[in-house]
Write an enzyme that holds these catalytic residues in place. Structure first.
Site, PDB file in Angstrom:
ATOM      1  CE1 TYR A  95       2.106   1.462  -7.046  1.00  0.00           C
ATOM      2  CE2 TYR A  95       0.073   2.037  -7.921  1.00  0.00           C
ATOM      3  CZ  TYR A  95       1.104   1.700  -6.933  1.00  0.00           C
ATOM      4  OH  TYR A  95       0.748   2.320  -5.756  1.00  0.00           O
ATOM      5  CD  GLU A 137      -2.062   2.782  -4.012  1.00  0.00           C
ATOM      6  OE1 GLU A 137      -2.150   2.975  -5.352  1.00  0.00           O
ATOM      7  OE2 GLU A 137      -0.980   3.021  -3.775  1.00  0.00           O
TER       8      GLU A 137
END
Length: 418
Positions: A95, A137
């Site tokens: 990310y 997630e």
């Protein structure tokens, strides 16, 4: 938490993103794949070339900016994307890379208009949005690994059986190479297949719907061979699966994922409408409803194909309907062959239209699920809206990046001037 000032700055960029969003995401992918070429392993290269991935990301960024003060409004989209990320093996450490490249893309495209204040606001906002994805997630990874037969990342499956279903669709029956149990799944979900193809620099990952009912000792995927068309390259993975992979070979699969699933609490009639290979998740739903006798819901199954030679899984659907009096099946061929006509192999010639749909579906007070090529889905969506079907009763799945079924808006003056 974001400050009121940051929220105000992000919202002020919404009109800019509406105009320049796709340019930003195109620049983003160019930057990311140049700096981190190994990430190409996670993406469908055809979707990149056709611009689908860039448009989907642009829409997601736009929605995040629009709802930055109430991110709960985009949670359904977050969960849908998170399912795909978990299936692809996206990890938290990736990310920051995405954030860095996204900010650089905004700066490159907007130039002097991307002030330090705007870039800092987007850095803060991205941190909040990324955390939502990471947490969502992480929970999905835990659930996937901790269930019976569960596993994280990818697992080796052996092709137990390879069956040609039509001229263009082949089914693969997959069992774990280690002989262990396999996780349960909800009808409508998919698995990711990771494959190394000789001569290809990067691995390829493709997502395929599971096309049979849960509870079997195997997973079945039914894959359409994607031939080259004008403006559309040949499907490397689907062609390799059809022409090279054989029984006994090994494929690497993720655990099942996806949120295109039946609402078990709804006892109203259900309508399953598919086009082409889009029937795969709907056959799984039909098989589950029929084989387990979980419901007495009236089920209408409608499938559209060009003709009988490319119509897959027909015999299975007809067998399920014969065993289940609550199931009605209809076939729609837009280019029937002479054999199709001689055998009366279809119920409607041409495309699905509203009068015909209303003649075979007993009520619009039902749950509608549909999947297929995007033009087909846009047609079905328009027909259901014209009929007055409630938005909450319309469910669909894109094969690939999320698109839009709404008619394209008229270009705005600002867009025309840009």
């Amino acid at each position: 938490m974001l400050s009121n000032q940051t929220i105000a700055i992000i919202k002020s960029t919404v009109p800019v993103l509406e105009v320049h969003g796709t340019a930003i995401t195109k620049r983003f992918y160019n930057l990311m794949f140049t700096a981190y070429p190994e990430l190409l392993n996670m993406f469908n290269h055809a979707n990149q070339r056709q611009g689908k991935q860039q448009n989907a990301l642009a829409n997601a960024v736009y929605a995040a900016a629009l709802h930055i003060d109430k991110l709960e409004a985009i949670l359904p989209a977050v969960k849908q994307i998170a399912h795909k990320h978990r299936s692809l093996g996206v990890k938290p450490e990736q990310y920051p890379i995405v954030g860095q490249m996204l900010l650089q893309a905004i700066k490159d495209v907007l130039g002097d208009a991307a002030t330090e204040e705007i870039l800092q606001a987007w850095a803060d906002a991205y941190g909040v949005i990324a955390n939502v994805f990471i947490e969502t997630e992480a929970e999905m990874y835990r659930q996937s690994e901790q269930q019976q037969g569960g596993f994280a990342d990818f697992r080796a499956f052996r092709i137990e059986k390879k069956v040609g279903e039509s001229d263009v669709i082949t089914s693969f029956y997959l069992v774990p190479q280690d002989g262990g149990a396999i996780p349960a799944f909800e009808p409508g979900q998919y698995v990711s297949v990771k494959m190394s193809i000789p001569g290809e620099e990067y691995t390829h990952i493709r997502q395929y719907s599971l096309s049979d009912a849960p509870g079997k000792p195997y997973y079945r995927i039914s894959v359409k061979r994607e031939d080259a068309l004008p403006g559309k390259p040949e499907g490397k993975v689907s062609t390799y699966l059809h022409e090279t992979v054989q029984e006994g070979d090994v494929l690497w699969l993720s655990a099942p994922a996806g949120d295109f699933t039946l609402d078990r609490n709804d006892e109203r009639p259900i309508v399953l409408i598919s086009g082409g290979v889009g029937l795969t998740p709907l056959v799984s739903m039909l098989a589950d409803l029929s084989e387990t006798n979980r419901t007495n819901r009236r089920v209408t199954f409608i499938h559209a194909a060009q003709h009988g030679n490319v119509h897959a899984l027909r015999s299975q659907v007809e067998e399920l309907a014969q065993r289940s009096p609550q199931v009605s099946v209809y076939w729609c061929y837009d280019k029937p062959t002479a054999d199709d006509r001689a055998n009366r192999a279809f119920d409607k010639e041409g495309y699905i239209d509203l009068p015909w749909l209303q003649s075979v579906v007993p009520t619009k007070d039902a749950s509608f699920y549909f999947c297929g090529p995007e033009p087909f889905m846009k047609l079905v969506y328009r027909l259901l809206k014209e009929w007055g079907v409630a938005a909450a009763d319309i469910h669909f799945e894109f094969f690939g990046p999320m698109g839009s079924l709404e008619p394209a808006a008229e270009p705005k003056e600002t867009a025309a001037r840009s």
